[in-house]
Scaffold this motif. Structure first.
Motif, short mmCIF file in Angstrom:
data_model
loop_
_atom_site.label_atom_id
_atom_site.label_comp_id
_atom_site.label_asym_id
_atom_site.label_seq_id
_atom_site.Cartn_x
_atom_site.Cartn_y
_atom_site.Cartn_z
N VAL A 12 -29.17 -65.03 40.88
CA VAL A 12 -29.47 -66.46 40.73
C VAL A 12 -29.65 -66.74 39.25
O VAL A 12 -30.50 -66.13 38.59
CB VAL A 12 -30.73 -66.85 41.52
N LEU A 13 -28.86 -67.64 38.70
CA LEU A 13 -28.89 -67.92 37.27
C LEU A 13 -30.14 -68.69 36.87
O LEU A 13 -30.59 -69.59 37.59
CB LEU A 13 -27.65 -68.72 36.86
N GLY A 14 -30.70 -68.35 35.72
CA GLY A 14 -31.85 -69.07 35.18
C GLY A 14 -31.70 -69.23 33.68
O GLY A 14 -30.90 -68.54 33.04
N THR A 15 -32.45 -70.15 33.10
CA THR A 15 -32.34 -70.41 31.66
C THR A 15 -32.88 -69.27 30.81
O THR A 15 -32.69 -69.27 29.59
CB THR A 15 -33.06 -71.72 31.29
N GLU A 16 -33.56 -68.29 31.43
CA GLU A 16 -34.03 -67.11 30.70
C GLU A 16 -32.93 -66.05 30.57
O GLU A 16 -33.07 -65.10 29.80
CB GLU A 16 -35.24 -66.51 31.40
N ASP A 17 -31.86 -66.19 31.34
CA ASP A 17 -30.79 -65.20 31.32
C ASP A 17 -30.04 -65.24 30.00
O ASP A 17 -29.80 -66.33 29.44
CB ASP A 17 -29.82 -65.45 32.47
N ARG A 18 -29.64 -64.07 29.51
CA ARG A 18 -29.00 -63.99 28.20
C ARG A 18 -27.78 -63.08 28.26
O ARG A 18 -27.72 -62.13 29.05
CB ARG A 18 -29.97 -63.41 27.16
N LEU A 19 -26.82 -63.37 27.39
CA LEU A 19 -25.67 -62.50 27.17
C LEU A 19 -25.67 -62.13 25.70
O LEU A 19 -25.70 -63.00 24.83
CB LEU A 19 -24.35 -63.21 27.52
N GLU A 20 -25.69 -60.84 25.43
CA GLU A 20 -25.65 -60.33 24.05
C GLU A 20 -24.37 -59.51 23.92
O GLU A 20 -24.30 -58.38 24.40
CB GLU A 20 -26.90 -59.50 23.77
#
Length: 327
Positions: A12-20
């Motif tokens: 479930v996607l959230g605004t805390e998810d990150r791609l580095e």
């Protein structure tokens, strides 16, 4: 190329998810027209113009935008738009432009399954894929101004990225049908004295309520002083007491003044982004404390990109094809 979640796991996607992301590319490009773009569920979330000086090692960090928060992750696509300068002869094979995303790139995902309850993946589970998901607000029979204002703030917080579809309703305690509540994601709002449902759900709350003394009780993660326990507001998300497959948001305070502290805090969009865990306390100084009580069989992780490809052979095949087409 494109990555897909492993079978059997819902992210479930959230605004805390990150791609580095770490990547590199050839130097024989027209750098005025060459880009690297990342798509999540087919929607672009960020791009970077390529530079010759960074061709040997470039980086891009992105977060999930608000309009994708709460959606199920279907795919992540990395696309190089590689343009070359005009040539008057055919390029040799070893001169063909290329782009490569390295295996030490990382994807940090917070919400990893359908029953994951956390403010970090707001507006899930009350809004799924941009649609209100059988969402029921329950207010007291005679709500105060503070309780109605808090209702409005919560509706704004959970509905800001919502499409004009779905099922959402506001009912009073007297109007609520437990049969309907069994099929709904429920939000209970009110003060100890005014909101009768708090007594019904009290024993299920991590921060339960001492109804006789009108204050919150502490637990193994946090101990209240008597004054603090009687002058703060708590927002908690738990499995619904009507149906454990659904969620219940409980927003409670000993009085209207304390409920107002939480409402003021939530009115600040930047402060909303600080919400974490499944229980938060907000006091008179608008200081927020967050806690995690709900356990999950799959914890947050920082998957390695190469490991994700190795775990999903179908993704590997698709990636090779995609790279060949793109370049």
């Amino acid at each position: 190329y494109t990555l897909y979640p492993p079978e059997g796991i819902t992210y479930v996607l959230g605004t805390e998810d990150r791609l580095e992301l770490n990547f590199r590319y050839s130097e024989n490009l027209d750098f005025n027209r060459s880009l690297f773009t990342v798509y999540v569920n087919g929607e672009p979330i960020g791009s970077k113009k390529l530079k010759k000086s960074e061709a040997g090692g470039d980086k891009l960090e992105l977060v999930i935008p608000e309009d994708l928060a709460g959606e199920k992750l279907d795919s992540i696509t990395f696309a190089f738009d590689l343009e070359i300068e005009e040539l008057y002869c055919t390029m040799r094979l070893d001169e063909m432009p290329w782009g490569f995303v390295s295996g030490d790139s990382a994807i940090k995902l917070s919400g990893l399954q359908n029953n994951y309850l956390s403010f970090e993946v707001t507006p899930y589970p009350f809004v799924k894929n941009g649609t209100a998901y059988h969402y029921m607000y329950v207010v007291p029979d005679s709500p105060s101004k503070a309780e109605l204002e808090t209702l409005g703030t919560l509706a704004g917080m959970y509905g800001r990225s919502m499409k004009p579809y779905g099922e959402m309703e506001v009912v009073s305690v007297g109007q609520m049908s437990k049969k309907e509540a069994k099929n709904a994601q429920v939000a209970v709002i009110g003060t100890f004295q005014n909101q009768k449902i708090l007594k019904e759900v009290n024993q299920e709350l991590p921060f339960s309520i001492d109804m006789d003394n009108k204050k919150f009780k502490g637990n193994d993660q946090f101990a209240f002083s008597d004054l603090y326990a009687a002058s703060t507001a708590v927002m908690q998300i738990i499995p619904s007491t009507y149906n454990e497959d659904n969620a219940m948001l409980v927003v409670a305070a000993p009085n209207d003044a304390a409920l107002g502290y939480l409402n003021t805090y939530l009115c600040d969009l930047e402060k909303q982004e600080n919400l974490k865990g499944d229980a938060v306390i907000v006091d008179s100084g608008l200081e927020m404390r967050s806690f995690k009580f709900q356990s999950s069989s799959i914890e947050s992780e920082r998957p390695n990109l190469r490991e994700r490809l190795e775990q999903n052979k179908e993704t590997v095949i698709f990636s090779v094809i995609a790279v060949a087409v793109m370049l």
